[in-house]
Structures are given as structure tokens and as C-alpha cells.
Motif scaffolding. Structure first.
Motif, PDB file in Angstrom:
ATOM      1  N   GLY A 227       0.858  -1.172   0.000  1.00 58.15           N
ATOM      2  CA  GLY A 227       0.000   0.000   0.000  1.00 58.15           C
ATOM      3  C   GLY A 227       0.893   1.220   0.000  1.00 58.15           C
ATOM      4  O   GLY A 227       2.102   1.080  -0.207  1.00 58.15           O
ATOM      5  N   ASP A 228       0.342   2.404   0.251  1.00 62.83           N
ATOM      6  CA  ASP A 228       1.244   3.555   0.187  1.00 62.83           C
ATOM      7  C   ASP A 228       1.877   3.875   1.545  1.00 62.83           C
ATOM      8  O   ASP A 228       2.745   4.731   1.638  1.00 62.83           O
ATOM      9  N   LYS A 229       1.476   3.161   2.611  1.00 64.26           N
ATOM     10  CA  LYS A 229       2.140   3.346   3.908  1.00 64.26           C
ATOM     11  C   LYS A 229       3.089   2.196   4.225  1.00 64.26           C
ATOM     12  O   LYS A 229       4.161   2.400   4.781  1.00 64.26           O
ATOM     13  N   LYS A 230       2.647   0.992   3.869  1.00 64.14           N
ATOM     14  CA  LYS A 230       3.403  -0.183   4.287  1.00 64.14           C
ATOM     15  C   LYS A 230       3.395  -1.255   3.209  1.00 64.14           C
ATOM     16  O   LYS A 230       2.361  -1.485   2.568  1.00 64.14           O
ATOM     17  N   THR A 231       4.527  -1.909   3.026  1.00 60.65           N
ATOM     18  CA  THR A 231       4.611  -3.068   2.149  1.00 60.65           C
ATOM     19  C   THR A 231       5.330  -4.174   2.906  1.00 60.65           C
ATOM     20  O   THR A 231       6.333  -3.916   3.580  1.00 60.65           O
ATOM     21  N   SER A 232       4.795  -5.393   2.824  1.00 61.35           N
ATOM     22  CA  SER A 232       5.432  -6.541   3.483  1.00 61.35           C
ATOM     23  C   SER A 232       5.783  -7.576   2.445  1.00 61.35           C
ATOM     24  O   SER A 232       4.966  -7.886   1.579  1.00 61.35           O
ATOM     25  N   VAL A 233       6.998  -8.098   2.542  1.00 62.71           N
ATOM     26  CA  VAL A 233       7.421  -9.137   1.597  1.00 62.71           C
ATOM     27  C   VAL A 233       8.052 -10.296   2.350  1.00 62.71           C
ATOM     28  O   VAL A 233       8.464 -10.164   3.511  1.00 62.71           O
ATOM     29  N   ARG A 234       8.102 -11.426   1.653  1.00 61.64           N
ATOM     30  CA  ARG A 234       8.838 -12.579   2.133  1.00 61.64           C
ATOM     31  C   ARG A 234      10.113 -12.666   1.306  1.00 61.64           C
ATOM     32  O   ARG A 234      10.112 -12.326   0.130  1.00 61.64           O
ATOM     33  N   THR A 235      11.198 -13.107   1.926  1.00 63.94           N
ATOM     34  CA  THR A 235      12.450 -13.233   1.169  1.00 63.94           C
ATOM     35  C   THR A 235      12.896 -14.680   1.128  1.00 63.94           C
ATOM     36  O   THR A 235      12.395 -15.518   1.887  1.00 63.94           O
ATOM     37  N   GLY A 236      13.855 -14.942   0.270  1.00 65.24           N
ATOM     38  CA  GLY A 236      14.376 -16.296   0.102  1.00 65.24           C
ATOM     39  C   GLY A 236      14.959 -16.870   1.376  1.00 65.24           C
ATOM     40  O   GLY A 236      15.036 -18.080   1.536  1.00 65.24           O
ATOM     41  N   LYS A 237      15.372 -16.007   2.292  1.00 64.82           N
ATOM     42  CA  LYS A 237      15.943 -16.511   3.532  1.00 64.82           C
ATOM     43  C   LYS A 237      14.863 -16.899   4.545  1.00 64.82           C
ATOM     44  O   LYS A 237      15.157 -17.162   5.707  1.00 64.82           O
ATOM     45  N   GLY A 238      13.603 -16.872   4.117  1.00 65.51           N
ATOM     46  CA  GLY A 238      12.519 -17.237   5.008  1.00 65.51           C
ATOM     47  C   GLY A 238      12.217 -16.141   6.010  1.00 65.51           C
ATOM     48  O   GLY A 238      11.613 -16.370   7.058  1.00 65.51           O
ATOM     49  N   LEU A 239      12.649 -14.936   5.683  1.00 62.20           N
ATOM     50  CA  LEU A 239      12.530 -13.818   6.609  1.00 62.20           C
ATOM     51  C   LEU A 239      11.616 -12.776   5.968  1.00 62.20           C
ATOM     52  O   LEU A 239      11.776 -12.457   4.791  1.00 62.20           O
ATOM     53  N   ASN A 240      10.659 -12.256   6.728  1.00 62.02           N
ATOM     54  CA  ASN A 240       9.785 -11.219   6.188  1.00 62.02           C
ATOM     55  C   ASN A 240      10.379  -9.845   6.436  1.00 62.02           C
ATOM     56  O   ASN A 240      11.065  -9.631   7.435  1.00 62.02           O
ATOM     57  N   VAL A 241      10.075  -8.931   5.530  1.00 56.41           N
ATOM     58  CA  VAL A 241      10.542  -7.556   5.685  1.00 56.41           C
ATOM     59  C   VAL A 241       9.357  -6.617   5.532  1.00 56.41           C
ATOM     60  O   VAL A 241       8.596  -6.712   4.569  1.00 56.41           O
ATOM     61  N   ASP A 242       9.183  -5.718   6.511  1.00 60.41           N
ATOM     62  CA  ASP A 242       8.161  -4.673   6.441  1.00 60.41           C
ATOM     63  C   ASP A 242       8.846  -3.377   6.058  1.00 60.41           C
ATOM     64  O   ASP A 242       9.834  -2.988   6.686  1.00 60.41           O
ATOM     65  N   LEU A 243       8.314  -2.706   5.050  1.00 60.94           N
ATOM     66  CA  LEU A 243       8.820  -1.372   4.717  1.00 60.94           C
ATOM     67  C   LEU A 243       7.725  -0.356   5.003  1.00 60.94           C
ATOM     68  O   LEU A 243       6.576  -0.535   4.574  1.00 60.94           O
ATOM     69  N   ARG A 244       8.069   0.691   5.729  1.00 59.95           N
ATOM     70  CA  ARG A 244       7.129   1.797   5.911  1.00 59.95           C
ATOM     71  C   ARG A 244       7.741   3.047   5.302  1.00 59.95           C
ATOM     72  O   ARG A 244       8.921   3.329   5.537  1.00 59.95           O
ATOM     73  N   VAL A 245       6.919   3.773   4.561  1.00 61.79           N
ATOM     74  CA  VAL A 245       7.385   5.041   4.003  1.00 61.79           C
ATOM     75  C   VAL A 245       6.608   6.166   4.681  1.00 61.79           C
ATOM     76  O   VAL A 245       5.377   6.111   4.755  1.00 61.79           O
ATOM     77  N   VAL A 246       7.343   7.130   5.225  1.00 67.99           N
ATOM     78  CA  VAL A 246       6.696   8.229   5.960  1.00 67.99           C
ATOM     79  C   VAL A 246       7.134   9.557   5.350  1.00 67.99           C
ATOM     80  O   VAL A 246       8.189   9.639   4.718  1.00 67.99           O
ATOM     81  N   PRO A 247       6.321  10.607   5.549  1.00 73.31           N
ATOM     82  CA  PRO A 247       6.738  11.932   5.075  1.00 73.31           C
ATOM     83  C   PRO A 247       7.988  12.365   5.846  1.00 73.31           C
ATOM     84  O   PRO A 247       8.131  12.013   7.025  1.00 73.31           O
ATOM     85  N   PRO A 248       8.864  13.121   5.205  1.00 70.25           N
ATOM     86  CA  PRO A 248      10.138  13.480   5.837  1.00 70.25           C
ATOM     87  C   PRO A 248       9.983  14.126   7.208  1.00 70.25           C
ATOM     88  O   PRO A 248      10.778  13.857   8.107  1.00 70.25           O
ATOM     89  N   ASP A 249       8.923  14.909   7.419  1.00 67.66           N
ATOM     90  CA  ASP A 249       8.827  15.590   8.718  1.00 67.66           C
ATOM     91  C   ASP A 249       8.281  14.686   9.820  1.00 67.66           C
ATOM     92  O   ASP A 249       8.160  15.101  10.963  1.00 67.66           O
ATOM     93  N   SER A 250       7.960  13.424   9.498  1.00 66.11           N
ATOM     94  CA  SER A 250       7.559  12.476  10.549  1.00 66.11           C
ATOM     95  C   SER A 250       8.679  11.510  10.904  1.00 66.11           C
ATOM     96  O   SER A 250       8.472  10.585  11.699  1.00 66.11           O
TER      97      SER A 250
END
Ligand code: DGT
Ligand code: CA
Ligand code: CA
Ligand code: ZN
Length: 581
Positions: A227-250
Motif C-alpha cells: 500500500g502507500d504506507k506499508k509493504t510486506s514481503v517474504r524473502t528467500g531466507k525465510g525472513l519477512n521484511v516490512d517497509l514503511r514510508v513516511v513523510p520526511p517531517d515524521s
């Protein structure tokens, strides 16, 4: 053949084994064994059959057919679960290995006294299973495969696995044109010993391109959600990664929030509430007006709450909030405080690189001093002898001071040491006259892990009392996710260390991280000194120091607590253990 047939066959076989192990009806056991064989050899996929269809299979009656249906409905069979619960805990631990049935588990438990997965792996490597009836090289291979399956499915991963991946991702995302800031947060930033998932934070005005680039990274095997706030993926190492994108002033508020821990965040939010403020990942707001007060940096957020910036390694709600409010946060040891490494191996024993390469690499890291501590002769596999260690010493003295290093004008000081084995009664490999020739001795437990609490405690205390033992190596011997620490009275050990001037190691290898943070906190209260060591067996291991320092910080240690931050003279005086200069 269908996989489900194999699964059901294994389950029925296990049920048969469990019946005989728990002293059940031998006839019933045989019936299930026969059924297991017919299901395994059946032409149709049993998961597609109904009660009637199942009963067409030779040796499968109504009650067995019902069990099979139950298995496909629930993923387990209550009759099997009931019997599993009846077998000894040691055997149960072994049957967690997917390729080891209860019958064989019981055999190794009864014949060899093996009650943990780690002991079993050791026994296989020492070829101790071969002599047992029904075990051969093929069985061993099967069991080892099962053990590796079990280990890879623990859910949490070692910190170095997560750190390697997180460093890569941060580097990739930081290079994107729209990415203004990028860092990892979560348990990784707090340097916990294992990591559930990686949390990455990016400051950007437009999230979409960052999210897209993230999902296209080569190690991503599946996009769980985006989505535009958070993306979650699975990786080959069996480890999940959450990415959050925030406005610079937050950025500051978001970094504070997603670094956690949850327990720490609950406390910071409470502090906000008491001041009629609201703290979220978007910033610190005035409740009444709804106006944002601060959120650009973590420092601002903490300052507005009446706190100094709190190092992430302390954010576990273990007193850091109170200490922060009173201005009593410890001045934590950092990687740059370190002047050397006091535990490492070469190819004289089980290391991979020769002395010269290890020393060269230590100098390249900027150490002022560096100890070589190969294994003593009591670890029989290492074939150490008096002659070999003395020859090493001679070579080391020749090399001493010849490697230019950032940490010292006179070149890298090489210390000649040894890693002694603490024997079952606390004795070590050599008599005191011989030990006197070393610059320092590390002493560690490498065998007899299950002696019982009193014997284990006495043993380590005795090692501390040896006037030549300077450091207790990997004090609890735990291997993360594989072997629990030994059951010794740690408070007695810590008191003995403090009394005798023996340091406790914080072994930085990510498999060990021993002592662990909680034990360091306890030891610190006894006034013990510590050595943060790589225990390197190869050049790349020298870089593991970062995990040891993270662990030391989680244990609230300052530079003064850690002997390998000290100048060489002070260190050498500590190594004399109060003997005459
Ligand atoms: P992990 O992934 O299990 O090793 O541990 P963390 O601490 O990385 O936990 P994770 O990934 O679930 O969440 C990352 C951080 O986000 C967490 O440390 C604090 C924050 N957070 C997540 N959920 C909550 C929540 O429900 N309440 C609060 N206060 N903070 C949360
Ligand atoms: Ca996490
Ligand atoms: Ca997470
Ligand atoms: Zn060791």
C-alpha cells in the motif's frame, strides 16, 4: 506417489510405534503398521477419498479411516497427540525432528542417554549411533537432514542473517532518487539476539516508487501486501521484511515508534499522555489543539517528553525510562571504544587461517592488541601439544609489533594465549608452571554439559580460582536455537569472577552471544569485568564484534566494564590477577 499418502503412512507408523513404546496393545500396533504400509503403497491420493473410499484400502478399517479424515480436517489426530504426550520429555524433544520416529528416538534416549537435538547431532558426528541396532549411515543422513529442517523453521533468525539482508536493503533503497532517509528499525536496531522480521523505514515525499523498487528487489520471493504506507514481503531466507514510508517531517516519530520495543513505546506514550500530548508514528501532538509539536528527529521527541535520547539497545522497558528521567542512563560501551580482541583461533587448531593472516586482519581493523588463543590439548580432536604451542609462541613473538595498525604507534601488539578446557572437576589442560608462559588464558566448558547444577558451578568456580585463568569463555555454552545454556548457579560464578579478578566473556559470535543480555545485567551487579571477544575461527568472524557490543549495551555495560577497551598497560595489569608485577 501422492505426498499425502506418505504423510498418512508416517503418521500411522508413528501411532504404531507410540502404542508399543507406551506399552499398548501389540495387536493394535500391528494393525496400524500394516495400514501404514498399504496407504503408502496405495495408487490413489488418500486426501481425495471419503470414508468409504478409504475403507477400500487393504488393512484400513473404519477407525483408521476416521483417523485419516481427522488428519486432513484438523492437521492432527487426537489419539496420536494423546500418546505423544505420554512419552518422556527427552524423547519428545527428539521426535520434533521430522525424520526421526518415536521408536528410534526412544532407542537413542535409552541406549545413549541422548535427550536433546544438539546431543543427537553431536553423537552422529562422533559416529556413536552406528553401533545401535537398526541404525546405519543412511539413518544418520536422514536424521541430520531432519535436524537441519527443524533448525531452519524456528521462526526467528539469527541477528547476523537479518543484519546482512537489512544492510543490503538499506543500501539499495538509499540509492533511490526519491529516498531522503532510510534506516532499519525494530528488534534489529535494538540488537536483539534473534529477529522475527526486519522493519525498514524510508522518508520520502512519494511512497509509490519506493514501494515498487522494494517489491522488485532480487531476494523478494513473495509480496504479502502493499500500500502507500506499508509493504510486506517474504524473502528467500525465510525472513519477512516490512517497509514503511513516511513523510520526511515524521521521520523522528516514526523511527522512535518502529524501533520499539512495544513495552518501551507504551511507557513513552504514557509520558505523553501525562503532559496532555499524543505520541504516534506521525509525531507528538497537542491533544487539545491537535497541533503537531515535534516529529522530525528522535532527539526532539524524547526531549519533549523530558527524556534524553535513549540508545535503541536499552529500549526494552528495563529501567531506561526511569534512569532517563533522572539523568542516570549509563554511558554505554561502543564499538569505537574497543582496542583489541582477546579470543581467536588459527589453523593450528580449528581456525581456518594461519596466524599471519589473522594478525594482518586484526591490524586492518585497527586493533592495538590482539590475542591468539588456540585450543589446549584436552580437546583431543585438536591435537595440541606443548611443542606446537611453544612453536606458535616463538613465531608470534617474531611478528609482534610488525603490523602497522591505526590503534597504536608501535604496531599491533600480539598476545599469546590459549583457550583452555574446563574439565569435569574444574581442572584445565596444563599445570600452572606451563600456564605462566602465556600472556593470557581463556578457559571454557566444552564437554560434560549435563553434570548437574552443583558440579557445574563448582567446576567453573574452580577455573576462576586458577591464578592463570583470565577470562571464562562463552560462559553458559548455549548455542542460540540449538542448545540451552548449562544449568550452573550463575550468581555463584559471577561472584567468583569478581572475587578472583576473572573476566566473563561476551562471545560475539552470533550463534552464541554468550553471556546474553540478561545474564550480563545480573553479572554487572556483582562488579564483574567483561571481555567482548570475536572467538574468530576465520578472518570474516573478526567483524562479529558489532553483535558482541550490541549485547554488551543491552547489558548496560560502559567502556570501563570491558577490559578490551582499556589501554594495554591497564589490561596487562588485570591479566596478572593481583599477582606481583
Ligand atoms: P521482532 O520482529 O519480533 O523481532 O520484534 P520487533 O520489536 O521488531 O517487533 P515488530 O516487527 O512486530 O514491530 C516493530 C516495532 O513497531 C515494535 O518494536 C514496536 C512497534 N509496534 C508494532 N506494533 C505495535 C503496537 O501494537 N503497539 C506499539 N506501541 N508499538 C508497536
Ligand atoms: Ca521486527
Ligand atoms: Ca515488523
Ligand atoms: Zn570455545
Amino acid at each position: 506417489m501422492a505426498r499425502s499418502n506418505d504423510e498418512v503412512a508416517a503418521l500411522l507408523q508413528e501411532y504404531a510405534d507410540l502404542i508399543s513404546i507406551t506399552g499398548g496393545d501389540a495387536f493394535k500396533a500391528r494393525v496400524h503398521e500394516k495400514a501404514a504400509r498399504s496407504v503408502g503403497g496405495h495408487h490413489a491420493d488418500v486426501s481425495t477419498l471419503d470414508l468409504k473410499g478409504l475403507q477400500q484400502i487393504p488393512n484400513v478399517g473404519k477407525s483408521i479411516a476416521r483417523k485419516i479424515l481427522e488428519y486432513f480436517d484438523n492437521g492432527s489426530v487426537s489419539a496420536v497427540e494423546e500418546l505423544r504426550a505420554k512419552i518422556p520429555a527427552g524423547v519428545r524433544r527428539l521426535t520434533a525432528i521430522p525424520t526421526l520416529g518415536p521408536k528410534k528416538a526412544l532407542t537413542v534416549y535409552e541406549e545413549l542417554g541422548i535427550s536433546s537435538v544438539e546431543e543427537l547431532a553431536d553423537a552422529i558426528h562422533e559416529e556413536r549411533l552406528r553401533d545401535l541396532k537398526g541404525f546405519g549411515p543412511k539413518t544418520e543422513e536422514n536424521i541430520l537432514h531432519g535436524i537441519s529442517l527443524l533448525r531452519s523453521s524456528g521462526g526467528r533468525v539469527r541477528i547476523d542473517v537479518a543484519m546482512g539482508l537489512a544492510d543490503d536493503i538499506v543500501a539499495e533503497l538509499s540509492a533511490l532518487p526519491g529516498c531522503l532517509r532510510c534506516a532499519y528499525a525494530g528488534s534489529l536496531r535494538r540488537m536483539r539476539e534473534t529477529i522475527g522480521d526486519i522493519d525498514i523505514l524510508v522518508a520520502a515525499r512519494k511512497p509509490a516508487p519506493v514501494m515498487r523498487a522494494f517489491t522488485e528487489l532480487p531476494y523478494v520471493t513473495e509480496v504479502i501486501g502493499t500500500g502507500d504506507k506499508k509493504t510486506s514481503v517474504r524473502t528467500g531466507k525465510g525472513l519477512n521484511v516490512d517497509l514503511r514510508v513516511v513523510p520526511p517531517d515524521s521521520w523522528g516519530a516514526a523511527l522512535q515508534y518502529f524501533t520499539g520495543s512495544k513495552a518501551h513505546n507504551i511507557r513513552t506514550r504514557e509520558l505523553a499522555v501525562h503532559q496532555k500530548l499524543k505520541l504516534s508514528e506521525y509525531g507528538l501532538f497537542d491533544v487539545e489543539s491537535g497541533k503537531k509539536i515535534v516529529s522530525e528527529t528522535e532527539e526532539e521527541v524524547y526531549a519533549r517528553l523530558g527524556l534524553p535520547w535513549i540508545p535503541p539497545t536499552l529500549r526494552e522497558d528495563r529501567g531506561e525510562i526511569e534512569d532517563g528521567l533522572h539523568g542516570e542512563l549509563p554511558d554505554l560501551v561502543t564499538e569505537t571504544d574497543l582496542r583489541g580482541d582477546l579470543h581467536s583461533h588459527t589453523d593450528l587448531t580449528d581456525g581456518l587461517a594461519p596466524l599471519e593472516e589473522m594478525a594482518q586482519a586484526a591490524a586492518a581493523r585497527g586493533w592495538a592488541y590482539y590475542a591468539i588463543t588456540d585450543h589446549g590439548p584436552d580437546m583431543a580432536m585438536q591435537r595440541m601439544t606443548d611443542e606446537r604451542i611453544l612453536a606458535q609462541r616463538e613465531r608470534l613473538r617474531e611478528l609482534d609489533g610488525t603490523y602497522a595498525t591505526r590503534g597504536r604507534r608501535g604496531g599491533l601488539r600480539l598476545l599469546h594465549g590459549v583457550e583452555l578446557n574446563i574439565g569435569p572437576d574444574g581442572e584445565v589442560d596444563w599445570p600452572e608452571e606451563f600456564l605462566a608462559g602465556f600472556d593470557l588464558c581463556v578457559a571454557s566448558v566444552h564437554s560434560h554439559f549435563n553434570q548437574g547444577r552443583e558440579a557445574l558451578t563448582r567446576r567453573i568456580v574452580r577455573a576462576c580460582e586458577n591464578p592463570y585463568v583470565n577470562i571464562i569463555g562463552h560462559p553458559t555454552t548455549r548455542i542460540i536455537g540449538k542448545r540451552p545454556g548449562i544449568d550452573a548457579d550463575l550468581d555463584a560464578v559471577f561472584a567468583a569472577c569478581a572475587r578472583t579478578g576473572t573476566a566473563l566473556e561476551i562471545n560475539a559470535h552470533p550463534d552464541r552471544l554468550d553471556l546474553r543480555d540478561e545474564d550480563i545485567l545480573r553479572a554487572g551487579r556483582h562488579g564483574v569485568r567483561f571481555a567482548v571477544d570475536s572467538d574468530a575461527h576465520a578472518v570474516p568472524h573478526l567483524a562479529n564484534m558489532r553483535y558482541g557490543i550490541g549485547t554488551a549495551q543491552r547489558g548496560r555495560l560502559t567502556g570501563d566494564d570491558v577490559i578490551n577497551t582499556w589501554p594495554e598497560r591497564r589490561l596487562r595489569s588485570f591479566l596478572r590477577k593481583g599477582q606481583q608485577a
